[in-house]
Design a protein around this motif. Structure first.
Motif, mmCIF file in Angstrom:
data_model
loop_
_atom_site.group_PDB
_atom_site.id
_atom_site.type_symbol
_atom_site.label_atom_id
_atom_site.label_comp_id
_atom_site.label_asym_id
_atom_site.label_seq_id
_atom_site.Cartn_x
_atom_site.Cartn_y
_atom_site.Cartn_z
ATOM 1 N N GLN A 198 33.139 29.805 50.998
ATOM 2 C CA GLN A 198 33.299 30.347 49.656
ATOM 3 C C GLN A 198 32.732 31.755 49.665
ATOM 4 O O GLN A 198 31.593 31.955 50.091
ATOM 5 C CB GLN A 198 32.560 29.477 48.638
ATOM 6 N N PHE A 199 33.536 32.723 49.242
ATOM 7 C CA PHE A 199 33.144 34.125 49.283
ATOM 8 C C PHE A 199 33.286 34.696 47.877
ATOM 9 O O PHE A 199 34.371 35.133 47.492
ATOM 10 C CB PHE A 199 34.012 34.881 50.289
ATOM 11 N N ASN A 200 32.214 34.626 47.111
ATOM 12 C CA ASN A 200 32.221 35.023 45.697
ATOM 13 C C ASN A 200 33.369 34.319 44.977
ATOM 14 O O ASN A 200 33.337 33.101 44.862
ATOM 15 C CB ASN A 200 32.256 36.536 45.536
ATOM 16 N N ASP A 201 34.394 35.052 44.544
ATOM 17 C CA ASP A 201 35.462 34.443 43.744
ATOM 18 C C ASP A 201 36.644 33.939 44.565
ATOM 19 O O ASP A 201 37.671 33.558 43.996
ATOM 20 C CB ASP A 201 35.944 35.450 42.692
ATOM 21 N N SER B 81 39.444 38.358 39.742
ATOM 22 C CA SER B 81 38.432 39.180 40.389
ATOM 23 C C SER B 81 38.795 39.285 41.866
ATOM 24 O O SER B 81 39.300 38.335 42.461
ATOM 25 C CB SER B 81 37.057 38.516 40.255
ATOM 26 N N SER C 292 36.375 40.172 43.980
ATOM 27 C CA SER C 292 35.072 40.055 44.623
ATOM 28 C C SER C 292 35.105 38.935 45.660
ATOM 29 O O SER C 292 35.369 37.781 45.329
ATOM 30 C CB SER C 292 33.990 39.762 43.584
ATOM 31 N N GLY C 293 34.883 39.293 46.919
ATOM 32 C CA GLY C 293 34.870 38.313 47.995
ATOM 33 C C GLY C 293 36.171 38.187 48.756
ATOM 34 O O GLY C 293 36.228 37.512 49.785
ATOM 35 N N SER D 190 42.121 31.996 44.841
ATOM 36 C CA SER D 190 41.265 32.233 43.689
ATOM 37 C C SER D 190 41.984 31.769 42.427
ATOM 38 O O SER D 190 43.201 31.568 42.432
ATOM 39 C CB SER D 190 40.899 33.717 43.570
ATOM 40 N N GLY E 197 32.863 30.162 40.995
ATOM 41 C CA GLY E 197 32.900 29.734 42.390
ATOM 42 C C GLY E 197 33.234 28.263 42.513
ATOM 43 O O GLY E 197 33.997 27.850 43.388
ATOM 44 N N SER F 237 39.172 46.008 42.856
ATOM 45 C CA SER F 237 38.184 45.196 42.157
ATOM 46 C C SER F 237 38.829 44.248 41.153
ATOM 47 O O SER F 237 38.238 43.241 40.791
ATOM 48 C CB SER F 237 37.165 46.086 41.439
#
Length: 171
Positions: free
Chosen positions: A34-37, A156, A158-159, A55, A4, A137
């Motif tokens: 910031q949203f996870n990755d 990733s 994620s986010g 990212s 992150g 994912s």
């Protein structure tokens, strides 16, 4: 959390890259969240607001070469009719006339390259890629450097949905 922090640093670096070409018209990038990755950022350019999610890769192959800083970005430009434009930004010059392949959970998308950046070959594919990113994912980017080195990056997802939602109404 380390990833992150790397994404936040990437978001600032990408903001500098994106605003650098229009530095006279642009303001300092502002972090939306910031949203996870994935990080979400905005800045003003020529009287219009530009938002993007960004990212950095989790892995870089081959491990014995200098990859520089690599980013995957999805841009939303208020007032310019640009909705969720994906692009790969490499930390090196891509091989001239080479294709970059972006694969989301097994579904491939073909990109064209210029200098160190690549975009979908057909902008009509942008919504399908973004939908795949939202549902997926794992995303893998395969590119070839100007020197002919084949590279692979794993991102990733994620986010990414939350980050894209945060810039949905960029005006």
């Amino acid at each position: 959390m380390l990833h992150g922090k790397r994404v936040l640093a990437a978001a600032v670096a990408v903001g500098a890259l994106m605003t650098g070409s229009v530095a006279a018209q642009a303001q300092t990038p502002q972090r939306i969240g910031q949203f996870n990755d994935w990080g979400a950022i905005s800045y003003q350019s020529g009287g219009a607001k530009v938002c993007y999610v960004v990212s950095v890769p989790l892995t870089k192959q081959p491990s014995n070469v200098n990859h520089g800083d690599n980013f995957f970005v999805v841009t939303q430009r208020g007032g310019q009719n640009v909705t969720f434009e994906p692009q790969f930004i490499a930390g090196y010059t891509l091989q001239e006339n080479s294709k970059v392949t972006v694969t989301v959970d097994g579904a491939p998308f073909s990109f064209f390259s210029k200098d160190n950046t690549a975009w979908t070959e057909n902008a009509a594919q942008d919504p399908a890629l973004v939908a795949a990113m939202r549902a997926g994912s794992r995303m893998v980017v395969q590119a070839t450097s100007r020197r002919g080195t084949n590279t692979t990056y794993e991102y990733s997802l994620s986010g990414v949905t939350a980050a894209l939602n945060a810039i949905q109404n960029c005006q």
